[in-house]
Write a protein that holds these residues in place. Structure first.
Motif, short mmCIF file in Angstrom:
data_model
loop_
_atom_site.label_atom_id
_atom_site.label_comp_id
_atom_site.label_asym_id
_atom_site.label_seq_id
_atom_site.Cartn_x
_atom_site.Cartn_y
_atom_site.Cartn_z
N ARG A 216 5.95 -4.46 8.05
CA ARG A 216 5.14 -3.81 7.01
C ARG A 216 5.31 -4.60 5.72
O ARG A 216 6.39 -5.14 5.47
N TYR B 53 -1.19 -0.51 1.40
CA TYR B 53 -0.22 -0.56 2.48
C TYR B 53 -0.69 -1.58 3.50
O TYR B 53 -1.90 -1.68 3.76
N VAL C 19 0.37 -4.41 7.04
CA VAL C 19 1.27 -4.91 8.06
C VAL C 19 0.86 -6.34 8.39
O VAL C 19 -0.32 -6.67 8.42
N GLU D 148 1.06 4.19 5.01
CA GLU D 148 1.65 3.12 5.81
C GLU D 148 1.07 3.15 7.23
O GLU D 148 0.64 4.20 7.72
N ILE E 274 0.88 -0.32 14.75
CA ILE E 274 1.40 -1.69 14.67
C ILE E 274 1.48 -2.29 16.07
O ILE E 274 1.13 -3.45 16.28
#
Lengths: 203, 203
Positions: free
Chosen positions: A68, A91, A93, A117, A123
């Motif tokens: 992240r 936010y 990644v 997030e 992810i």
DNA sequence: TGGTAACTCTCCTTAATGGAGAGTCCATTT
DNA sequence: AAATGGACTCTCCATTAAGGAGAGTTACCA
């Protein structure tokens, strides 16, 4: 809960503030890129030549896996994360994928949201997506020199007759070479085969 | 003594230890690149992911103009210059060219010799060369959406009949769009037009 | 309202494609 | 020393696709 296979459409929903993917980075630059970041941010980033200072870029060059943005510890002297927030990229990644077997090529993606997030599940799904694209873009290795030679000349706008003459072979031979190249590349037409070979860096 | 116009062949002689050119660097990566560096160095550089640390790359991103490697003051913690010497890249010149008018795109080249420094005349000639390539690669701006739409479908391996059907126009109309696109791009065939548009980042 | 530019279409010529088959050159087996 | 299989190259032919010339249709702008 399952990750499942995701496609381009799903990514747009998941990275609701935009994303950027670079595929098969070799010596310096990638074979292909997908840029779905907000235009304002693209312009600002381009004009400011942020790339070399961008902690995300530095992270994906040095690491493999996913992280992240908030977990990246690389210094950010140019305040690129702060600047990105102004464009909704709050936010994010970063995902970097490296295929040990190949010639050192890596692919990476950077995905952004404005509201929260990314979850571990997301992810995981995005990592799988990058990994898939990376493998999809692996250039075929069985295209022969003769075939590439013909493809290059197609790319240069030459006609089969001219190609045959320049190579000193019959037109039929050129056709066969292109036919083989199309099969190996999975292309339907000569035009597609030429653009594919070009994007693969084969010609 | 005259600088004169130089071509690709002249560059090989002038940069006798190899060279690298990146054209029309935008958001992050260039539209086209020419890599005539020694293969051993390419492999080592790729595997070591030197780009982000390479003082030459950092210089061309930040500056415009030309500089001998020996005059670059950016720190080289990874000793990339020393490592390059082991591959014959002993003396070099970096050239960065920026076209203020365009959308922030820049082009650069890095040229190397093993025997002596580049002369001012050579640097002038190479600068002109990069500048020429930069302008040659400027994408045409007058290609219409309809034309690009057709080109994209050609790139995707679709036949004119299918394109016409999908777009809801006659096949003749598609041919006309492609003909216009070819004229604007300076391409002789549809295949060439598609690869050119692709390399220009238009499709 | 005349000019221009993009788009559309038709007719005809030329070029590309696909299928089936055969010769060549290798390396591996028998 | 054959024989085998694979990858590559080439030919021929029928079919389909792409390219070229020219003209009509909008629509917009000076």
């Amino acid at each position: 809960m399952m990750a499942g296979v995701i496609r381009a459409d799903d990514v747009k929903g998941m990275a609701n503030a935009g994303y950027y993917i670079a595929l098969r980075l070799g010596f310096a630059f990638p074979m292909d890129e997908v840029n779905e970041l907000p235009q304002g941010w693209i312009d600002y980033y381009t004009a400011g030549r942020f790339m070399l200072h961008d902690p995300v870029i530095r992270w994906v060059y040095m690491n493999t896996g996913a992280v992240r943005w908030s977990e990246i510890t690389i210094p950010d002297p140019m305040q690129i994360f702060v600047k990105a927030q102004g464009h909704g990229l709050r936010y994010g990644v970063a995902i970097s994928c490296f295929d040990g077997s190949s010639d050192g090529q890596r692919s990476f993606g950077s995905f952004a949201r404005h509201d929260r997030e990314f979850s571990d599940t997301e992810i995981q799904a995005l990592s799988a997506y990058i990994n898939d694209l990376h493998h999809e873009k692996a250039p075929p290795t069985n295209v022969t020199t003769a075939e590439l030679e013909a493809l290059l000349m197609v790319k240069q706008g030459k006609r089969l007759k001219q190609i045959a003459h320049e190579l000193g072979v019959s037109e039929g031979a050129v056709k066969q070479r292109l036919k083989n190249a199309k099969i190996k590349l999975g292309a339907k037409t000569g035009a597609q085969a030429a653009t594919m070979a070009s994007q693969f860096g084969l010609i």
